[in-house]
Scaffold this motif. Structure first.
Motif, mmCIF file in Angstrom:
data_model
loop_
_atom_site.group_PDB
_atom_site.id
_atom_site.type_symbol
_atom_site.label_atom_id
_atom_site.label_comp_id
_atom_site.label_asym_id
_atom_site.label_seq_id
_atom_site.Cartn_x
_atom_site.Cartn_y
_atom_site.Cartn_z
ATOM 1 N N LEU A 50 21.821 15.816 27.534
ATOM 2 C CA LEU A 50 21.967 16.781 26.728
ATOM 3 C C LEU A 50 21.717 16.535 25.218
ATOM 4 O O LEU A 50 21.409 17.242 24.497
ATOM 5 C CB LEU A 50 23.139 17.590 26.676
ATOM 6 N N GLY A 51 22.001 15.364 24.874
ATOM 7 C CA GLY A 51 21.569 14.595 23.525
ATOM 8 C C GLY A 51 20.224 14.216 23.261
ATOM 9 O O GLY A 51 19.919 13.868 22.271
ATOM 10 N N VAL A 52 19.391 14.299 24.164
ATOM 11 C CA VAL A 52 17.826 13.844 24.152
ATOM 12 C C VAL A 52 17.215 14.908 23.260
ATOM 13 O O VAL A 52 17.436 16.195 23.441
ATOM 14 C CB VAL A 52 17.079 13.879 25.513
ATOM 15 N N THR A 53 16.404 14.328 22.199
ATOM 16 C CA THR A 53 15.544 15.395 21.393
ATOM 17 C C THR A 53 14.019 15.411 21.637
ATOM 18 O O THR A 53 13.707 14.343 22.525
ATOM 19 C CB THR A 53 15.707 14.748 19.846
ATOM 20 N N MET A 54 13.414 16.201 21.025
ATOM 21 C CA MET A 54 12.184 16.358 21.104
ATOM 22 C C MET A 54 11.461 15.093 20.640
ATOM 23 O O MET A 54 10.280 14.319 21.241
ATOM 24 C CB MET A 54 11.509 17.421 20.410
#
Length: 279
Positions: free
Chosen positions: A62-66
């Motif tokens: 859930l904490g992964v970013t573009m």
């Protein structure tokens, strides 16, 4: 056509054409060196948002970013010649609506060079998948256990038993009708995965979904045994690199502390040795 025999990059149309034939081989990759190895053996290199947990120590995806997906996507694309890179769309980059999904999918493709993206969700994401595919974005769908929805699913559980089977089948039919060129089935009961595979005209790629799927995917660090304390039931370990690395680092540490490394062969002399006469 498999990646091992192709002399050109694999494309989504090639994957679609593999339905019902030689099983598709898929592994995750997050770095250029690993991508080069995966490229020699696999049809697809999936830049999964699992990189958040595998490489960055996050508790979930859930904490992964573009920005993280673009960084690792670029690294993987640089390492591929034949296998097709597919980039995961991270949580929060597509759920708001089709327009948001298109902006972010287009950015992923433009900034990494990948020809396709993957997103999670079945019937509720069908409109978004259709919006993307009609605008030139090939989509790999992902149903069953969808890790980005782990909080609403109640954990990393098998999805599709008993009363849930009809919903998973409906999800599969919905993403196919929306234009997905393939679909990942994660932690779906083997019998249900087989029925879905028979029903769909697009390839199914299983992870914890049994042997009847049109292909298989694993997280490369899992199948290489880089994690010594994490062993999902659906992962077969083909090596124990985590244990090997631990032993190698322990040996290095012991030699440094004992002043056995570096040895004379690893050091540079103050004066270069004299060169002999020319013959």
């Amino acid at each position: 056509m498999s990646a091992s025999s192709s002399m050109r990059p694999v494309l989504p149309t090639d994957i679609l054409a593999r339905k019902g034939s030689e099983p598709l081989v898929v592994l995750t990759a997050y770095t250029t060196p690993m991508a080069r190895i995966v490229d020699r053996h696999c049809d697809i290199a999936l830049v999964g948002d699992s990189l958040g947990m595998v490489l960055h120590g996050l508790p979930s995806t859930l904490g992964v970013t573009m920005e993280m997906m673009i960084l690792h996507g670029r690294a993987v694309v640089r390492g591929l010649q034949k296998a097709m890179p597919v980039i995961d769309m991270p949580f929060g980059s597509y759920e708001e609506g089709p327009q948001q999904a298109f902006r972010n999918a287009a950015r992923l493709m433009a900034e990494t060079g990948a020809p396709a993206v993957k997103l999670e969700g079945g019937q509720h994401m069908a409109e978004t998948i259709a919006f993307l595919t009609k605008r030139g974005v090939p989509v790999m769908a992902h149903i069953g256990l969808t890790p980005q929805s782990v909080n609403t699913l109640g954990g990393y559980k098998v999805v599709g038993r008993e009363g849930e089977a009809d919903k998973v089948m409906a999800d599969a039919l919905a993403v196919e009708a929306a234009g997905a060129f393939s679909v990942v089935l994660e932690k779906v009961p083997e019998g249900l995965a087989g029925r879905i595979t028979q029903r769909l005209a697009i390839p199914t790629i299983g992870i914890g979904a049994g042997v009847a799927c049109d292909g298989q995917v694993l997280v490369v660090d899992d199948m290489l045994g880089l994690f010594t304390d994490f062993r999902p039931k659906f992962v077969k370990r083909y090596s124990e690199l985590g244990q090997t690395a631990d032993e190698a680092i322990a040996a290095y540490a012991a030699e440094v502390r004992a002043r056995h490394f570096p040895g004379p062969e690893h050091a540079f002399p103050d004066v270069l040795p004299a060169k002999g006469p020319k013959s």
